[in-house]
Design a protein around this motif. Structure first.
Motif, PDB file in Angstrom:
ATOM      1  N   MET A  24      -8.919  51.316  52.607  1.00 25.23           N
ATOM      2  CA  MET A  24      -7.896  51.519  53.614  1.00 25.23           C
ATOM      3  C   MET A  24      -6.968  50.308  53.689  1.00 25.23           C
ATOM      4  SD  MET A  24      -8.052  52.785  57.570  1.00 25.23           S
ATOM      5  CE  MET A  24      -8.920  54.261  57.195  1.00 25.23           C
ATOM      6  N   ASP A  25      -7.467  49.108  53.365  1.00 21.39           N
ATOM      7  CA  ASP A  25      -6.634  47.909  53.414  1.00 21.39           C
ATOM      8  C   ASP A  25      -5.447  48.019  52.467  1.00 21.39           C
ATOM      9  OD1 ASP A  25      -8.336  46.812  55.270  1.00 21.39           O
ATOM     10  OD2 ASP A  25      -9.407  45.577  53.827  1.00 21.39           O
ATOM     11  N   ILE A  26      -5.674  48.583  51.290  1.00 20.00           N
ATOM     12  CA  ILE A  26      -4.598  48.742  50.305  1.00 20.00           C
ATOM     13  C   ILE A  26      -3.509  49.641  50.874  1.00 20.00           C
ATOM     14  CG2 ILE A  26      -4.003  49.753  48.063  1.00 20.00           C
ATOM     15  CD1 ILE A  26      -6.909  48.907  47.188  1.00 20.00           C
ATOM     16  N   LEU A  27      -3.903  50.778  51.402  1.00 22.17           N
ATOM     17  CA  LEU A  27      -2.944  51.724  51.943  1.00 22.17           C
ATOM     18  C   LEU A  27      -2.214  51.137  53.155  1.00 22.17           C
ATOM     19  CD1 LEU A  27      -1.833  54.496  51.371  1.00 22.17           C
ATOM     20  CD2 LEU A  27      -3.554  55.435  52.906  1.00 22.17           C
ATOM     21  N   THR A  28      -2.925  50.438  54.009  1.00 22.69           N
ATOM     22  CA  THR A  28      -2.301  49.801  55.170  1.00 22.69           C
ATOM     23  C   THR A  28      -1.244  48.792  54.736  1.00 22.69           C
ATOM     24  OG1 THR A  28      -4.272  50.115  56.528  1.00 22.69           O
ATOM     25  CG2 THR A  28      -2.738  48.399  57.227  1.00 22.69           C
ATOM     26  N   GLU A  29      -1.555  47.988  53.735  1.00 20.87           N
ATOM     27  CA  GLU A  29      -0.591  46.994  53.249  1.00 20.87           C
ATOM     28  C   GLU A  29       0.680  47.666  52.739  1.00 20.87           C
ATOM     29  OE1 GLU A  29      -0.310  44.014  49.457  1.00 20.87           O
ATOM     30  OE2 GLU A  29      -2.223  44.082  50.534  1.00 20.87           O
ATOM     31  N   VAL A  30       0.531  48.725  51.963  1.00 19.00           N
ATOM     32  CA  VAL A  30       1.692  49.426  51.414  1.00 19.00           C
ATOM     33  C   VAL A  30       2.484  50.109  52.519  1.00 19.00           C
ATOM     34  CG1 VAL A  30       2.431  51.308  49.894  1.00 19.00           C
ATOM     35  CG2 VAL A  30       0.637  49.732  49.139  1.00 19.00           C
ATOM     36  N   LEU A  31       1.797  50.820  53.407  1.00 15.78           N
ATOM     37  CA  LEU A  31       2.517  51.533  54.471  1.00 15.78           C
ATOM     38  C   LEU A  31       3.121  50.586  55.497  1.00 15.78           C
ATOM     39  CD1 LEU A  31       0.322  54.728  54.998  1.00 15.78           C
ATOM     40  CD2 LEU A  31       2.483  54.482  53.730  1.00 15.78           C
ATOM     41  N   ASP A  32       2.529  49.434  55.708  1.00 13.87           N
ATOM     42  CA  ASP A  32       3.152  48.431  56.588  1.00 13.87           C
ATOM     43  C   ASP A  32       4.478  47.944  55.997  1.00 13.87           C
ATOM     44  OD1 ASP A  32       1.171  48.564  58.526  1.00 13.87           O
ATOM     45  OD2 ASP A  32       0.270  46.622  58.008  1.00 13.87           O
ATOM     46  N   ALA A  33       4.513  47.722  54.685  1.00  6.14           N
ATOM     47  CA  ALA A  33       5.751  47.296  54.023  1.00  6.14           C
ATOM     48  C   ALA A  33       6.802  48.403  54.103  1.00  6.14           C
ATOM     49  CB  ALA A  33       5.477  46.913  52.572  1.00  6.14           C
ATOM     50  N   TRP A  34       6.371  49.647  53.883  1.00  2.00           N
ATOM     51  CA  TRP A  34       7.275  50.800  53.997  1.00  2.00           C
ATOM     52  C   TRP A  34       7.831  50.891  55.411  1.00  2.00           C
ATOM     53  CZ3 TRP A  34       5.840  55.116  57.017  1.00  2.00           C
ATOM     54  CH2 TRP A  34       6.701  56.223  56.930  1.00  2.00           C
ATOM     55  N   LYS A  35       6.957  50.839  56.414  1.00  2.00           N
ATOM     56  CA  LYS A  35       7.359  50.940  57.813  1.00  2.00           C
ATOM     57  C   LYS A  35       8.345  49.836  58.190  1.00  2.00           C
ATOM     58  CE  LYS A  35       5.619  50.259  62.527  1.00  2.00           C
ATOM     59  NZ  LYS A  35       6.864  50.666  63.078  1.00  2.00           N
ATOM     60  N   SER A  36       8.059  48.625  57.791  1.00  2.00           N
ATOM     61  CA  SER A  36       8.939  47.501  58.109  1.00  2.00           C
ATOM     62  C   SER A  36      10.346  47.728  57.566  1.00  2.00           C
ATOM     63  CB  SER A  36       8.350  46.203  57.539  1.00  2.00           C
ATOM     64  OG  SER A  36       9.244  45.139  57.698  1.00  2.00           O
ATOM     65  N   ALA A  37      10.431  48.216  56.342  1.00  2.00           N
ATOM     66  CA  ALA A  37      11.740  48.467  55.722  1.00  2.00           C
ATOM     67  C   ALA A  37      12.440  49.659  56.367  1.00  2.00           C
ATOM     68  CB  ALA A  37      11.573  48.683  54.222  1.00  2.00           C
ATOM     69  N   VAL A  38      11.688  50.718  56.704  1.00  2.00           N
ATOM     70  CA  VAL A  38      12.272  51.880  57.384  1.00  2.00           C
ATOM     71  C   VAL A  38      12.824  51.449  58.740  1.00  2.00           C
ATOM     72  CG1 VAL A  38      11.756  54.097  58.492  1.00  2.00           C
ATOM     73  CG2 VAL A  38      10.884  53.627  56.195  1.00  2.00           C
ATOM     74  N   ASP A  39      12.014  50.725  59.514  1.00  2.00           N
ATOM     75  CA  ASP A  39      12.424  50.287  60.848  1.00  2.00           C
ATOM     76  C   ASP A  39      13.663  49.394  60.806  1.00  2.00           C
ATOM     77  OD1 ASP A  39      10.189  51.680  61.728  1.00  2.00           O
ATOM     78  OD2 ASP A  39       9.114  49.907  62.432  1.00  2.00           O
ATOM     79  N   ALA A  40      13.814  48.628  59.729  1.00  2.00           N
ATOM     80  CA  ALA A  40      14.968  47.728  59.573  1.00  2.00           C
ATOM     81  C   ALA A  40      16.184  48.446  58.985  1.00  2.00           C
ATOM     82  CB  ALA A  40      14.590  46.548  58.685  1.00  2.00           C
ATOM     83  N   HIS A  41      16.042  49.725  58.673  1.00  2.00           N
ATOM     84  CA  HIS A  41      17.085  50.509  57.982  1.00  2.00           C
ATOM     85  C   HIS A  41      17.582  49.742  56.749  1.00  2.00           C
ATOM     86  CE1 HIS A  41      19.781  53.909  57.660  1.00  2.00           C
ATOM     87  NE2 HIS A  41      20.727  53.063  57.304  1.00  2.00           N
ATOM     88  N   ASP A  42      16.628  49.395  55.890  1.00  2.00           N
ATOM     89  CA  ASP A  42      16.911  48.654  54.656  1.00  2.00           C
ATOM     90  C   ASP A  42      16.472  49.518  53.473  1.00  2.00           C
ATOM     91  OD1 ASP A  42      17.091  46.885  52.526  1.00  2.00           O
ATOM     92  OD2 ASP A  42      16.314  45.193  53.688  1.00  2.00           O
ATOM     93  N   PRO A  43      17.341  50.468  53.033  1.00  2.00           N
ATOM     94  CA  PRO A  43      16.958  51.424  51.986  1.00  2.00           C
ATOM     95  C   PRO A  43      16.492  50.785  50.684  1.00  2.00           C
ATOM     96  CG  PRO A  43      19.052  52.032  52.974  1.00  2.00           C
ATOM     97  CD  PRO A  43      18.690  50.691  53.515  1.00  2.00           C
TER      98      PRO A  43
END
Length: 115
Positions: A1-20
């Motif tokens: 789960m740590d692997i998936l959390t790390e990837v989805l945290d990076a995805w979420k951070s970029a989505v929230d920042a509107h940084d395509p």
């Protein structure tokens, strides 16, 4: 789960920042991407999809299931709430396959469903 959390945290951070471009960098070069619009392959399609999303959109996720398919491949299933400043939250289900590429884990397959 740590692997998936790390990837989805990076995805979420970029989505929230509107940084395509930063969102796209979380995906493999040949990623299959299926949002709520027609699918695309590759980072350019991912960047274009997220560039078309409204400013202020955020993503909150909860991992529901994970499976280690191989040493360098993880399957994940998550519940995601996309929040908007001017309309109701959109709740979806997200399936991803993340793959190790060098020293990073990246999304190789992404599929969203409203069901």
């Amino acid at each position: 789960m740590d692997i998936l959390t790390e990837v989805l945290d990076a995805w979420k951070s970029a989505v929230d920042a509107h940084d395509p471009e930063r969102v796209a960098a979380v995906f493999t070069e040949d990623a299959i991407f299926q949002g709520l619009h027609p699918y695309s392959v590759g980072r350019n399609g991912v960047a274009a999809y997220y560039d078309s999303q409204p400013l202020g959109m955020t993503a909150d996720y909860r991992i529901v299931e994970t499976r280690r398919l191989a040493e360098d491949v993880v399957l994940g299933y998550a519940a995601v709430d996309f929040g908007f400043p001017d309309r109701p939250t959109l709740s979806v289900h997200l399936s991803v396959i993340v793959r190790k590429a060098g020293d990073r884990w990246l999304i190789a397959h992404y599929q969203v469903s409203r069901l």
